[in-house]
Scaffold this active site. Structure first.
Site, PDB file in Angstrom:
ATOM      1  N   ARG B  20       0.828  -1.208   0.000  1.00 32.23           N
ATOM      2  CA  ARG B  20       0.000   0.000   0.000  1.00 32.23           C
ATOM      3  C   ARG B  20       0.873   1.273   0.000  1.00 32.23           C
ATOM      4  O   ARG B  20       1.002   1.948  -1.024  1.00 32.23           O
ATOM      5  CB  ARG B  20      -0.962   0.004   1.207  1.00 32.23           C
ATOM      6  CG  ARG B  20      -2.132   0.966   1.068  1.00 32.23           C
ATOM      7  CD  ARG B  20      -1.831   2.403   1.440  1.00 32.23           C
ATOM      8  NE  ARG B  20      -1.374   2.526   2.820  1.00 32.23           N
ATOM      9  CZ  ARG B  20      -0.842   3.645   3.305  1.00 32.23           C
ATOM     10  NH1 ARG B  20      -0.695   4.729   2.521  1.00 32.23           N
ATOM     11  NH2 ARG B  20      -0.422   3.697   4.562  1.00 32.23           N
ATOM     12  N   ASP B  21       1.521   1.563   1.104  1.00 29.04           N
ATOM     13  CA  ASP B  21       2.294   2.807   1.181  1.00 29.04           C
ATOM     14  C   ASP B  21       3.481   2.767   0.226  1.00 29.04           C
ATOM     15  O   ASP B  21       3.884   3.803  -0.318  1.00 29.04           O
ATOM     16  CB  ASP B  21       2.793   3.005   2.620  1.00 29.04           C
ATOM     17  CG  ASP B  21       3.239   4.442   2.908  1.00 29.04           C
ATOM     18  OD1 ASP B  21       2.815   5.352   2.186  1.00 29.04           O
ATOM     19  OD2 ASP B  21       4.013   4.630   3.846  1.00 29.04           O
ATOM     20  N   HIS B 213       5.936   4.477  12.434  1.00 30.96           N
ATOM     21  CA  HIS B 213       5.975   4.425  10.967  1.00 30.96           C
ATOM     22  C   HIS B 213       7.015   5.444  10.510  1.00 30.96           C
ATOM     23  O   HIS B 213       6.729   6.636  10.413  1.00 30.96           O
ATOM     24  CB  HIS B 213       4.575   4.778  10.446  1.00 30.96           C
ATOM     25  CG  HIS B 213       4.419   4.699   8.964  1.00 30.96           C
ATOM     26  ND1 HIS B 213       3.731   3.679   8.342  1.00 30.96           N
ATOM     27  CD2 HIS B 213       4.838   5.502   7.971  1.00 30.96           C
ATOM     28  CE1 HIS B 213       3.736   3.863   7.039  1.00 30.96           C
ATOM     29  NE2 HIS B 213       4.404   4.970   6.780  1.00 30.96           N
ATOM     30  N   HIS B 215      10.022   6.979   7.963  1.00 27.06           N
ATOM     31  CA  HIS B 215      10.573   7.072   6.606  1.00 27.06           C
ATOM     32  C   HIS B 215      12.065   7.365   6.737  1.00 27.06           C
ATOM     33  O   HIS B 215      12.496   8.064   7.660  1.00 27.06           O
ATOM     34  CB  HIS B 215       9.859   8.153   5.801  1.00 27.06           C
ATOM     35  CG  HIS B 215       8.506   7.701   5.329  1.00 27.06           C
ATOM     36  ND1 HIS B 215       8.026   7.954   4.071  1.00 27.06           N
ATOM     37  CD2 HIS B 215       7.546   6.978   5.944  1.00 27.06           C
ATOM     38  CE1 HIS B 215       6.821   7.429   3.935  1.00 27.06           C
ATOM     39  NE2 HIS B 215       6.499   6.835   5.062  1.00 27.06           N
ATOM     40  N   CYS B 246      13.027   5.943  -3.815  1.00 22.02           N
ATOM     41  CA  CYS B 246      13.825   5.779  -5.018  1.00 22.02           C
ATOM     42  C   CYS B 246      15.287   5.694  -4.607  1.00 22.02           C
ATOM     43  O   CYS B 246      15.741   6.501  -3.805  1.00 22.02           O
ATOM     44  CB  CYS B 246      13.620   6.965  -5.936  1.00 22.02           C
ATOM     45  SG  CYS B 246      14.723   6.933  -7.342  1.00 22.02           S
ATOM     46  N   ASN B 255       9.856   4.255   2.942  1.00 25.64           N
ATOM     47  CA  ASN B 255       9.664   3.720   4.269  1.00 25.64           C
ATOM     48  C   ASN B 255      10.923   2.981   4.708  1.00 25.64           C
ATOM     49  O   ASN B 255      11.737   2.544   3.891  1.00 25.64           O
ATOM     50  CB  ASN B 255       8.524   2.694   4.232  1.00 25.64           C
ATOM     51  CG  ASN B 255       7.192   3.318   3.947  1.00 25.64           C
ATOM     52  OD1 ASN B 255       6.561   3.849   4.828  1.00 25.64           O
ATOM     53  ND2 ASN B 255       6.762   3.278   2.689  1.00 25.64           N
TER      54      ASN B 255
END
Lengths: 305, 305
Positions: B20-21, B213, B215, B246, B255
């Site tokens: 999903r994310d 969560h 990043h 990327c 993430n």
């Protein structure tokens, strides 16, 4: 501005290894004038310990064959320390000729790496640099000791913390003012860091005498650094822009990027004296010289297109 | 096998967000059959919570426009939970049609992001998903709450931990069984994690109800995770192969890579149930589908050429 949490220091010394450990592991040969400017820029950005080069034989590390020329070109900044790596007596001759005041010697924590890298053994390696350390100390120089493969070895796998501690203690007894514990293959994790540091302290080495040197091959370098800071370590090795690591798929064996470390220290309220913007600009400038982007995440975030 | 240090858990639940994310933030549109196989492979690798997709309007996230088709194709594994993101009542209709048993709603910790992302405000955003949560709970579904921008916001800069805690508490009071605190822009550092978690606990939210969560935009995700584990968090969001980021210079906003997390947990002796080799193989397979290398350092180290 945050205040450091209990157990964390007010200040950390960053031992910048980009010009030596970084460039030594880049495939490009960087012109000596670029190296000198790199060191000038790092000093201007506030770094106070800059490992400048290595007097290893040019046959083994052609990237640093210009060590003598670099030290002649280098304009030293007051208050900045410029240690150089010295592998043996011949290297020590060259370093003394160049007028250095701080050298570093390199030991292995494992038998296999001692054989492969030093053509020696775990026990007999000391015979190689004991005279180097002795001469340095007699000449009033400071000596740092590196211990590589402290958290694993590609041939032997796991390395007993007690074995690392024994090598570390021997370097301390020899007169090294600081011993840097290296995770050469980057496989270590934070609990492992605790175990190695605890073993060194149990062997009688003061934690303030220890530095940590993490590679980010498995992405663990910053988490490991946090663990080491909590354990009392106050000197952290890092490489501007993550030099020494390739940002592409086939390898990512670089040192912890100085910028990523500075970002964490800033967030934790721990002083370090570095101007992050100037450092990022320096790493971008060097990445252009190398013809490829920096692997540092902070450099990419702050200087991204 | 190491034993977790005092203060660290014996087991952590990895909440896998790659499908999903991760895919939502990849520019490529991945065929629905590939997404289904991705989820099948992740389940086979031992992951037990797989956020499958989002019922957001396809106009906003074309990458996930196939949510209904994906859930029809998906062969569920016993014991695996497949939450889906539901932004509003229309999305809830679609999720209920698809027969889901676990949904997630999305809140903002800042006013600006609430306006930009939800076309709402910090206070009025709850009106949007309160009916969604109500219907879900009445239908016997479990509801996870996300809070984004918990550690900073590109427009407002710093975000007060108390503001994050107030939003978190409101989601808990609404009936969310778990609230995931998101560092959407990746600027947070470990001391900041402590402050936000402490504020949530002080506001009356149990730490076991919280997930984190992170990043990795600034390279801090794993160090932050370590801090959260020490504070009592037992659920960590991560994305297989670091999907959503990327590996090239212009952005690295992915993430935390599940593999990098698993490597650290293994080293710490913390159980997670994931077969790392199978997970790496899955991420390599997905990277081939996307036509570019994985940004996960562990994937690159273990599967490098």
């Amino acid at each position: 501005m945050p205040v450091p949490a209990p157990g964390l220091p007010e200040h950390v010394t960053i031992y910048e290894v980009g010009a030596r450990d970084g460039l030594q592991n880049e495939s490009a040969i960087v012109p000596v004038e670029v190296k000198a400017e790199f060191l000038h820029r790092l000093a201007a950005a506030g770094l106070r310990v800059l490992e400048a080069t290595s007097f290893v034989h040019p046959k083994w590390v052609p990237q640093l064959a210009d060590a003598g020329d670099l030290l002649r070109l280098l304009v030293r900044t007051d208050g900045v320390d410029y240690p150089v790596l010295v592998p043996n007596e011949r290297g020590m001759d060259r370093a003394l000729d160049a007028g250095v005041s701080h050298v570093a010697v390199f030991a292995s924590a494992t038998d296999t790496f001692a054989q492969r890298n030093l053509n020696s053994t775990l026990d007999s390696q000391f015979a190689m640099f004991e005279p180097v350390v002795k001469r340095a100390l007699e000449g009033g120089l400071r000596v740092r000791g590196y211990v590589s493969m402290c958290f694993g070895d590609p041939w032997e796998g796991a390395v007993a913390p007690e074995q690392v501690a024994a090598v570390t203690r021997r370097l301390a007894e020899m007169g090294c003012h600081q011993i840097s514990l290296g995770d050469t293959i980057g496989t270590g994790t934070p609990g492992h860091v605790d175990a190695v540091l605890d073993a060194c302290v149990a062997a009688g080495v003061a934690v303030r005498q220890l530095a940590v040197h993490f590679h980010d091959t498995y992405g663990q370098a910053l988490a490991n650094t946090l663990a080491a800071l909590r354990r009392g370590v106050r000197t952290v090795d890092a490489s501007a822009g993550g030099l020494g690591g390739c940002p592409y798929a086939e390898s990512a064996t670089g040192n912890l990027a100085t910028e990523d470390l500075v970002w964490m220290l800033d967030g934790l309220g721990i002083g370090h004296g570095v101007d992050l913007d100037a450092l990022v600009a320096t790493s971008v400038w060097m990445a252009e010289r190398l013809g490829r982007p920096s692997p540092s995440r902070v450099v990419r975030a702050l200087a991204g297109d």
